[in-house]
Design a protein around this motif. Sequence first.
Motif, PDB file in Angstrom:
ATOM      1  N   TYR A 611       0.781  -1.024   0.099  1.00 54.21           N
ATOM      2  CA  TYR A 611      -0.047  -0.007  -0.065  1.00 54.21           C
ATOM      3  C   TYR A 611       0.978   1.153   0.083  1.00 54.21           C
ATOM      4  O   TYR A 611       0.619   2.163  -0.665  1.00 54.21           O
ATOM      5  N   MET A 612       1.691   1.381   0.951  1.00 55.77           N
ATOM      6  CA  MET A 612       2.527   2.696   0.930  1.00 55.77           C
ATOM      7  C   MET A 612       3.397   2.789  -0.141  1.00 55.77           C
ATOM      8  O   MET A 612       3.906   3.850  -0.571  1.00 55.77           O
ATOM      9  N   LEU A 613       3.968   1.604  -0.823  1.00 55.15           N
ATOM     10  CA  LEU A 613       4.765   1.781  -1.877  1.00 55.15           C
ATOM     11  C   LEU A 613       3.855   2.309  -3.118  1.00 55.15           C
ATOM     12  O   LEU A 613       4.329   3.118  -3.579  1.00 55.15           O
ATOM     13  N   LEU A 614       2.667   1.675  -3.137  1.00 56.70           N
ATOM     14  CA  LEU A 614       1.813   2.450  -4.236  1.00 56.70           C
ATOM     15  C   LEU A 614       1.413   3.778  -3.954  1.00 56.70           C
ATOM     16  O   LEU A 614       1.078   4.318  -5.020  1.00 56.70           O
ATOM     17  N   LEU A 633      12.400   4.971  -0.876  1.00 57.59           N
ATOM     18  CA  LEU A 633      12.015   5.559   0.217  1.00 57.59           C
ATOM     19  C   LEU A 633      12.540   5.182   1.543  1.00 57.59           C
ATOM     20  O   LEU A 633      13.059   4.220   1.606  1.00 57.59           O
ATOM     21  N   LYS A 634      12.315   5.859   2.472  1.00 65.54           N
ATOM     22  CA  LYS A 634      13.070   5.553   3.812  1.00 65.54           C
ATOM     23  C   LYS A 634      12.280   4.538   4.389  1.00 65.54           C
ATOM     24  O   LYS A 634      10.993   4.184   4.248  1.00 65.54           O
ATOM     25  N   TYR A 635      12.835   3.781   5.443  1.00 62.37           N
ATOM     26  CA  TYR A 635      12.293   2.681   6.252  1.00 62.37           C
ATOM     27  C   TYR A 635      11.041   3.056   6.816  1.00 62.37           C
ATOM     28  O   TYR A 635       9.660   2.384   7.000  1.00 62.37           O
TER      29      TYR A 635
ATOM     30  N   ASP B 737      31.443  -0.163  12.200  1.00 63.46           N
ATOM     31  CA  ASP B 737      31.369   0.934  12.916  1.00 63.46           C
ATOM     32  C   ASP B 737      30.024   1.654  12.445  1.00 63.46           C
ATOM     33  O   ASP B 737      29.766   2.636  13.139  1.00 63.46           O
ATOM     34  N   SER B 738      29.269   1.189  11.375  1.00 61.97           N
ATOM     35  CA  SER B 738      28.186   1.700  10.942  1.00 61.97           C
ATOM     36  C   SER B 738      27.110   1.868  11.877  1.00 61.97           C
ATOM     37  O   SER B 738      26.898   0.942  12.673  1.00 61.97           O
ATOM     38  N   ASP B 739      26.453   2.857  12.115  1.00 64.29           N
ATOM     39  CA  ASP B 739      25.235   3.070  12.933  1.00 64.29           C
ATOM     40  C   ASP B 739      23.791   3.235  12.343  1.00 64.29           C
ATOM     41  O   ASP B 739      22.704   3.297  12.563  1.00 64.29           O
ATOM     42  N   GLU B 740      24.048   3.331  10.693  1.00 59.07           N
ATOM     43  CA  GLU B 740      22.925   3.985   9.803  1.00 59.07           C
ATOM     44  C   GLU B 740      21.835   2.862   9.989  1.00 59.07           C
ATOM     45  O   GLU B 740      22.036   1.693  10.246  1.00 59.07           O
ATOM     46  N   GLU B 741      20.536   3.266   9.822  1.00 61.47           N
ATOM     47  CA  GLU B 741      19.534   2.379  10.142  1.00 61.47           C
ATOM     48  C   GLU B 741      19.244   1.950   8.242  1.00 61.47           C
ATOM     49  O   GLU B 741      19.602   2.680   7.633  1.00 61.47           O
ATOM     50  N   LEU B 742      18.829   0.922   8.275  1.00 57.39           N
ATOM     51  CA  LEU B 742      18.461   0.445   6.952  1.00 57.39           C
ATOM     52  C   LEU B 742      17.348  -0.276   6.676  1.00 57.39           C
ATOM     53  O   LEU B 742      16.700  -0.809   7.786  1.00 57.39           O
ATOM     54  N   ILE B 743      16.799  -0.389   5.543  1.00 54.90           N
ATOM     55  CA  ILE B 743      15.892  -1.128   5.117  1.00 54.90           C
ATOM     56  C   ILE B 743      15.922  -2.469   5.193  1.00 54.90           C
ATOM     57  O   ILE B 743      16.421  -3.114   4.511  1.00 54.90           O
ATOM     58  N   LYS B 744      15.246  -3.105   6.277  1.00 56.31           N
ATOM     59  CA  LYS B 744      15.440  -4.547   6.537  1.00 56.31           C
ATOM     60  C   LYS B 744      16.761  -5.154   5.983  1.00 56.31           C
ATOM     61  O   LYS B 744      16.741  -5.929   5.417  1.00 56.31           O
TER      62      LYS B 744
END
Lengths: 744, 744
Positions: A611-614, A633-635, B737-744
């Motif tokens: 849904y969110m992607l669409l 898109l961000k998480y 060292d990475s702290d970044e948030e990441l998509i799954k």
Amino acid sequence: KPHSSDWDRWFVMGLIGIVVGTMGFLMHQIIDTLFELKWELVEIYIQHGDFLTTWMYILGIGLAMVLVASGLVVFLCPSGSPSGLPEVIGYLNGASLRYIFNIRTFFGTFFSCALSVSAGLFCGPEGPMIHVGAVVGCGMSQFKSDTLRISLPFFTRFRNSADKRQFITAGAAAGIASVFRAPVGGLLFALEEVASFWDIKLAWQTFFCCLVAAFTTEVLSSSFGGFHYQGHFGFFKAEQRIIFWVKDLLDMSVLAFIPTIIIGIIGGLLGALFVSLNVRINKVRMKLFNAVKHKFFRQISKLLETLLLLVVTMTVTVFVPYFFSCTQDPEVHTFINSSEHSVSDHIPWDVSEYNCPPATTWVGPDGVINSNYTINQAAALLAQNGKQGIMLLFQRGIHEKFGYPALFTTLVIYFIISCWTAGTAASTGLVVPMLYTGALFGRIVGLTLVSLFGVQNDEYWAWIDPGLFATIGAAAYFAGVSRLTISLTVIMVELTNDVQSIMLIMVAVMVGKTVGDYFNHSLFSSLLNLKCIPYLEALPSVVHGKKKVNLELFSAKDVMKKCEIIHLKENIFSIAQMLNNTTYNGFPVVYSPGPGQEEVFLGSITRLELYMLLSNRQIFQSPETSNTSIPLLKYQQVTVEKVPDEGQMNSLLAKYSTDSQYQQLFINLEPYINKSAVTVQSHFSLHRTYAVFRTLGLRHLIVVDLQNRAVGVITRKDLISLQLEKKLIYLDVGKLDSDEELIK
Amino acid sequence: KPHSSDWDRWFVMGLIGIVVGTMGFLMHQIIDTLFELKWELVEIYIQHGDFLTTWMYILGIGLAMVLVASGLVVFLCPSGSPSGLPEVIGYLNGASLRYIFNIRTFFGTFFSCALSVSAGLFCGPEGPMIHVGAVVGCGMSQFKSDTLRISLPFFTRFRNSADKRQFITAGAAAGIASVFRAPVGGLLFALEEVASFWDIKLAWQTFFCCLVAAFTTEVLSSSFGGFHYQGHFGFFKAEQRIIFWVKDLLDMSVLAFIPTIIIGIIGGLLGALFVSLNVRINKVRMKLFNAVKHKFFRQISKLLETLLLLVVTMTVTVFVPYFFSCTQDPEVHTFINSSEHSVSDHIPWDVSEYNCPPATTWVGPDGVINSNYTINQAAALLAQNGKQGIMLLFQRGIHEKFGYPALFTTLVIYFIISCWTAGTAASTGLVVPMLYTGALFGRIVGLTLVSLFGVQNDEYWAWIDPGLFATIGAAAYFAGVSRLTISLTVIMVELTNDVQSIMLIMVAVMVGKTVGDYFNHSLFSSLLNLKCIPYLEALPSVVHGKKKVNLELFSAKDVMKKCEIIHLKENIFSIAQMLNNTTYNGFPVVYSPGPGQEEVFLGSITRLELYMLLSNRQIFQSPETSNTSIPLLKYQQVTVEKVPDEGQMNSLLAKYSTDSQYQQLFINLEPYINKSAVTVQSHFSLHRTYAVFRTLGLRHLIVVDLQNRAVGVITRKDLISLQLEKKLIYLDVGKLDSDEELIK
């Protein structure tokens, strides 16, 4: 170093504790104040034996309270019925239930519960307080409310369902910790009964939350009584803190285990009876109300039922004691005349005195003050609120204060009416009625022992005390209804401070639970079934005929459903159509690893994520666009808990799935899919599949074949015992009856 | 109906409870008897101030005891060191440890522990009793002993590692339940610290087991004191049952939380110091002993260390009190002269009297008996066994019985010597020293408050009692060392029957644990590390530099090892060669679903299962035999816990892997493989992989690629934090060292 700075989590836990503790304090204060006011008002009429006026007053006040209490539930809470423990349990198990943690439910539950108890219904504030605690846990951690349309920019990292569940667990635990003043008991209750998933870290944070909640309640209660400041800020009297404090520990004989086992059996039987009766009553109730077609009339009829219940309860409360005469209170009302214990001329009137002649006191020749204080046993048991009733029954050293007639009458009345009460359209808790009913028959057993062997003062026989057996009865009946074990034992110890009897309590709990389990499931579990909340037990139990089915003999493909497949680069049109045509919440994403090779399973994506992607047009691409030029898109944009605007979403889907231009627009799903989605192969044993699903707390599980092609999906609903039974009966009947052991 | 007839399981649980309960009783009796005998023997010398003779006697007896105690461990127990809690914890976590549950370990641990405590070492019987309980749980459920070469034909269905682990958990819990007389505390301890896997069903059965154990200990202890029948069969006195019974509950002020927090901090600091010191001492000890090459001399030097420890302990015990003068015992030794409390002329001598002049009693003019009873404070604290010492320290209402000098001296001595004691070649428990050390500094804090504010009799200030703060100190220090939370709180309540102070205890535990966690891991966890037991935490924690590594950024293929592959129909020669050339315990079995297709992963098989298959010639087949004519082995024949005869197996393997005729003989593995083996794909995130591995309690996990071809294997050892750190450091340092948030 195990140290990691989770300070914000601890902070929120503390916050939840403070708020829940305050709510627990308010609940107690409201109930105590209203209850006392009510009886003070009619004191004069009772004393003169004018029961009709008493009844009218009490009923009038009660009706007003219950009208509000029930109205709050019927019009404010979701689906017009009080939500409580079963809903919280189901939610924490993973079921999606809507609206149970919003702010309307919060206020509805809180005030409905306070008023129902004050009105004199046979119920307690515990169950609703758990729910109130859970709502606080949800609200405090999310810092937003959809109902109020606020969203504060704090602690946004907790806005995901895993963290939310943790805070809800903590809040529920704090609810019990606060209302029972039993911080460890509350914690264990939440872990044993409420939460389906927890780890040592959550236990440790919940421990803190419960501590803060109990502390807050303590500090506030120490200073206030009936909302008046009493000047003892921060002074915790043991008398107040330990609700049912047992002061005289009794040396115990091993013989005490015999009546304990008997009480355990009775507790189990009565408990099972209560569960089965309550479920039947609730079924009838549902059928009747569902027969009323119009929503408003249905609401009104629910309201009327609660009012009828109150009329019956109040009539019984006021008029039953009429048939009992006044008896001397054997409790020691003689004090040595010292400066410390000055006897006030006017002992405050108590409901238990009913219409008995007022007590007079005189000083005997030995300087000891005597009194001819009399009470009406039935009034003492029926008209008090449950908490005070339990205190009376647990009291030791007053072997024959209550006789068989009063105890039996109250037991029957309380059992039936509390069974009716649980499930009406008002927020009512069951713990106090359970403890009370149990204490009643426990005391009857104790009294029988006293009748047989007399009042014993010898230290070896001092354990023959009805007060002790009342405690044991309460534990046994509570176990018979709720089937709790560890947490119940700890709660009983925290309530009474009687570690000496812990083994008797444990035996009663064991026997009560075992006997109860022989007949049916626990009350909460039965209510979960009744309310059709999909709850996954820790271990699957499928019964066919009278035998347990061996799930090792079945495999994952026996229960899986056919699934829809999405390609890694899928066109908008197909996605929209699929979303419209199915109700699944999870979809396997497949791709072909090389040209000409078969498409294999790569990962999964949820309906919400799609849904969110669409709804983000900027990530659509035509076939020739290269992947790199497309924005990501961000998480937080993709992983949400619900669709922001459902209507808009539907129209969007309608547009996408009809307009053929969207057949030429694609989304590259790769960055958004969950590549760590656990799969099982279709030949996996069903038992193992269930274990994987439940242990990992999944919502859907993709089934693949040997070449890793997605062939099906298993959802929560497919694994509910009832569903399993239905599905498996269609399959080989031979296996269902089979008992043979088999090689893996 | 949830009812299922698991009667045999319950029966075994009950049996375990009875045996463990009896062992606990025997342990107490032996210790009490020997300890008393020892001091009675030297009574006359002490009273006359002849300390040298006292010392020689005490030391002589002690040396004899410790010689046996240490000898039992050095020569009987595996690897010559006492195995205890860490081994049990490791085993239940899934590590394979040999010999820890055999009958020699059982007797070695039991008697070594009884004698060490009796000899006067600064230790208690709790840790070893947990181990004894675990061995009983293992032995009672298996009904066989490899050491004794017995195998009884009962309950063979429990002869698998899952069930065995459950009974071991229950036995360990029963051990604590029996020794502390705290059934619920024991249960919770086992669940919180000992067991890595448990469910509500196991908790419920353990509950029963603990109840039976506590009951057995109670019943036996009620009748016997020092092995003499006392005629009170089955009469449980609260005084005896609740070990550190606190009779006077104190009303509490909120101000009490201030000293509690201070005590918590001290407890955490001292606890962390204890852990770090103890680990260092153990490291030095290991290095020294490993430097001794010859096995016998190594054993002798271990023995000598224990003897040296005893000499130091005894010297301190006997001579330190010499520097303290006798002080009046403020405890009330005045009784109203009634028929019930007749005063015997001879009050039995107690070690705490040391060389103080014997007390005389006289009747005062008011009919009250007075006494000039004096004690030596240091003797009271040092020479008693730990349990009685704790009782003295917890006692309330005797504010200034112990002064600063005695408390400080004892604290320093006890802290250092108990730190040395833990880890010597004798079976010693840590709980009593922990409670004792904690109680000592808790009392010091309490005494400081008394010094500041005086002895308070006003009810609002009655909480300023060193006895209360001794309890809190004990909880804080216990938490600081062990990092337990819930179970510790419940145990403290069960030990003292003081629900009123539960919130103070909780605060002390919280603060103690938090402060301790800031510095290092818990003692058990540190010992697990030190002993190189592969223990998988519930959540992975890999630290690089000072930062936690985000395991979501790594994938399964980063830690997997290359694996050997077996075909579904494999020749004997290859299997034997593979078994000889690798050390893996699990192998993926692959097969080709159709002609010309690639081989895909079908299931897994373990080394042991392969051993068993290879030792059954009748299932070998030549290429042309049809599968149907081959006999099938039974489940019990294949799934065993260890190879029956290792030597024979090795020669068999050697034969198979050299003789080329076995290249033409095949086994069809299909009936024997585990087709429900969970796999992960190589791109799975490492975090998720860890969760799957740990949650499902696996021993090896096959990694497959997108086409379901087995590409690697992950074992327990690959996932231990230390291993993970090592492996990941070789990989991309940027990610660490990475702290970044990441998509799954």
